[in-house]
Design a protein around this motif. Structure first.
Motif, PDB file in Angstrom:
ATOM      1  N   TYR A 182      -1.609   1.298   4.569  1.00 39.94           N
ATOM      2  CA  TYR A 182      -0.773   0.225   4.040  1.00 39.94           C
ATOM      3  C   TYR A 182      -1.652  -0.831   3.352  1.00 39.94           C
ATOM      4  O   TYR A 182      -2.659  -1.280   3.918  1.00 39.94           O
ATOM      5  N   LEU A 183      -1.244  -1.221   2.160  1.00 37.10           N
ATOM      6  CA  LEU A 183      -1.932  -2.278   1.416  1.00 37.10           C
ATOM      7  C   LEU A 183      -1.039  -3.516   1.401  1.00 37.10           C
ATOM      8  O   LEU A 183       0.135  -3.446   1.028  1.00 37.10           O
ATOM      9  N   LEU A 184      -1.598  -4.654   1.807  1.00 39.13           N
ATOM     10  CA  LEU A 184      -0.840  -5.893   1.891  1.00 39.13           C
ATOM     11  C   LEU A 184      -0.971  -6.697   0.599  1.00 39.13           C
ATOM     12  O   LEU A 184      -2.069  -6.867   0.064  1.00 39.13           O
ATOM     13  N   ASN A 185       0.161  -7.181   0.098  1.00 42.04           N
ATOM     14  CA  ASN A 185       0.233  -8.038  -1.091  1.00 42.04           C
ATOM     15  C   ASN A 185      -0.453  -7.399  -2.302  1.00 42.04           C
ATOM     16  O   ASN A 185      -1.105  -8.102  -3.087  1.00 42.04           O
ATOM     17  N   ASP A 186      -0.314  -6.090  -2.433  1.00 41.10           N
ATOM     18  CA  ASP A 186      -0.902  -5.359  -3.566  1.00 41.10           C
ATOM     19  C   ASP A 186      -2.409  -5.580  -3.683  1.00 41.10           C
ATOM     20  O   ASP A 186      -2.981  -5.451  -4.778  1.00 41.10           O
ATOM     21  N   GLY A 187      -3.053  -5.934  -2.582  1.00 48.10           N
ATOM     22  CA  GLY A 187      -4.499  -6.137  -2.601  1.00 48.10           C
ATOM     23  C   GLY A 187      -4.931  -7.523  -3.018  1.00 48.10           C
ATOM     24  O   GLY A 187      -6.125  -7.800  -3.113  1.00 48.10           O
ATOM     25  N   ASN A 188      -3.979  -8.417  -3.279  1.00 47.83           N
ATOM     26  CA  ASN A 188      -4.322  -9.796  -3.632  1.00 47.83           C
ATOM     27  C   ASN A 188      -4.407 -10.661  -2.379  1.00 47.83           C
ATOM     28  O   ASN A 188      -3.991 -10.247  -1.301  1.00 47.83           O
ATOM     29  N   ALA A 189      -4.949 -11.852  -2.536  1.00 48.92           N
ATOM     30  CA  ALA A 189      -5.195 -12.735  -1.389  1.00 48.92           C
ATOM     31  C   ALA A 189      -3.953 -12.870  -0.522  1.00 48.92           C
ATOM     32  O   ALA A 189      -2.933 -13.416  -0.950  1.00 48.92           O
ATOM     33  N   VAL A 190      -4.045 -12.382   0.695  1.00 44.85           N
ATOM     34  CA  VAL A 190      -2.862 -12.294   1.546  1.00 44.85           C
ATOM     35  C   VAL A 190      -2.380 -13.673   1.982  1.00 44.85           C
ATOM     36  O   VAL A 190      -1.185 -13.899   2.172  1.00 44.85           O
ATOM     37  N   ASN A 191      -3.296 -14.637   2.109  1.00 49.16           N
ATOM     38  CA  ASN A 191      -2.908 -15.945   2.624  1.00 49.16           C
ATOM     39  C   ASN A 191      -2.028 -16.729   1.654  1.00 49.16           C
ATOM     40  O   ASN A 191      -1.300 -17.635   2.074  1.00 49.16           O
ATOM     41  N   PHE A 192      -2.051 -16.402   0.363  1.00 43.93           N
ATOM     42  CA  PHE A 192      -1.213 -17.136  -0.586  1.00 43.93           C
ATOM     43  C   PHE A 192       0.268 -16.825  -0.408  1.00 43.93           C
ATOM     44  O   PHE A 192       1.114 -17.525  -0.961  1.00 43.93           O
TER      45      PHE A 192
END
Length: 374
Positions: free
Chosen positions: A310-320
């Motif tokens: 599973y990739l979270l947020n398409d690999g972009n900064a998850v905290n945003f």
């Protein structure tokens, strides 16, 4: 943000700007995360420079913040990596907005690096220098063969330490929130943290406090020894670390996982990053092997025969995804950016890497305490 909070923030930046404002007022171009609190910082930049355009980082643009910035009369232009990687395009852009002027470039992540030499050579005005906010950008400028102008980095400032710690907290919070949306939890899971700088080490400690068995990998052997001394398991290499990890958090600011690394992930592993996918992950080619399916909000499953992750947020900064808030501590770093802009405006620095002087940092910290230690 409440009205009294906005007023206090504007007062803080007004006082910082008054302290550091110089007689010279160069033109400036500002790359920034356009988050809800950011309009006050933008106004601060405009107090010490002649702000010609704001270039919001594309994955972190808050609609209301953009409306406020544009309502204040500042131009917001689209930013991509290509904006300044095409040197002719970069020169035309700066010429169109600030022809013949002295210019300060305010950066987040080294966007100006590909064009910096040509800008300094061909621009009709003068590039006074760059202010860089991030470790990733610091490295990009430091790796240039020869810097054609001064670069003032705030990435390694002691005023940034609280921000790095709190960003680590927000990364762990957002990662756990997304996992919980699929009825998974952090506790008892194994994790690999790739990168043991200030942010990666913060993430590793926070994961450990939540009952996660943390392994660390960093290409720097000095950082690997630091991780070992702090009680973390240290992977011999990236490949061996990936094979046992149910969660991988990438915190290098550069390429952490290549396309060929993903098949090494455990089935069902989650992957998250602290920066953009274009910097941290080599995703090109994965769709030739894996089928992508959206299985939850901001969660993508990559599936092939016998393997999935599973990739979270398409690999972009998850905290945003949850605001990336670090509270008022972010204003320390933003104030240091104003101080660096003012220092460059005098045109007295030599080409090379520089930092804001300790006296200026102390003045910023003392002012910040007056406004926010209440």
């Amino acid at each position: 943000m409440e009205a009294f909070e906005r007023a206090r923030l504007d007062a803080f930046f007004s006082r910082i700007a008054a302290h550091f404002r110089s007689e010279q007022r160069p033109a400036s171009f500002l790359i920034t995360h356009l988050l809800p609190e950011r309009p006050a910082f933008v106004r601060g930049v405009a107090s010490v420079t002649d702000l010609r355009s704001v270039l919001p980082k594309p994955k972190s643009v808050h609609a209301e913040a953009r409306r406020q910035v544009e309502g204040d009369g500042y131009t917001c232009d689209r930013l991509t990596r290509e904006t300044f990687s095409d040197t002719d395009r970069a020169v035309r852009y700066v010429e169109a907005h600030a022809a013949g002027r002295p210019v300060v470039l305010l950066d987040v992540g080294g966007y100006f690096t590909p064009a910096l030499g040509e800008l300094c050579d061909r621009f009709s005005g003068r590039i006074l220098g760059v202010v860089e906010d991030t470790e990733n950008g610091h490295k990009r400028y430091a790796e240039l063969d020869k810097l054609p102008c001064p670069v003032v980095s705030v990435a390694r400032s002691p005023l940034k330490d609280p921000e790095d710690f709190l960003v680590g907290q927000s990364v762990v919070f957002s990662t756990e929130a997304l996992m919980r949306s699929r009825n998974d939890i952090l506790h008892g899971r194994t994790a690999l943290v790739i990168g043991f700088g200030k942010l990666g080490s913060s993430i590793a400690r926070l994961l450990h406090a939540k009952g996660v068995r943390v392994t660390v990998y960093d290409i720097d052997p000095v950082r690997r020894t630091q991780a070992l001394s702090q009680g973390f398991t240290v992977a011999r290499d990236r490949a061996s670390g990936l094979e046992d990890a149910g969660l991988v958090l990438c915190a290098t600011g550069s390429l952490s996982l290549r396309c060929e690394d993903f098949p090494r992930l455990r089935n069902g592993a989650y992957v998250a990053t602290v920066t953009s996918s274009e910097d941290e992950l080599g995703l090109d080619g994965l769709t030739d092997v894996y089928e992508r399916t959206q299985v939850g909000e901001y969660i993508t499953r990559y599936l092939t025969t016998g393997h999935y992750f599973y990739l979270l947020n398409d690999g972009n900064a998850v905290n945003f995804l949850h605001g990336a808030s670090v509270g008022p501590f972010i204003f320390l770093v933003q104030a240091e950016i104003l101080a660096a802009s003012s220092a460059l405006s005098r045109g007295e620095m030599s080409p090379g890497m520089h930092e804001v002087c300790p006296a200026d940092r102390a003045a910023i910290a003392a002012t910040w305490l007056d406004y926010f230690n209440r």
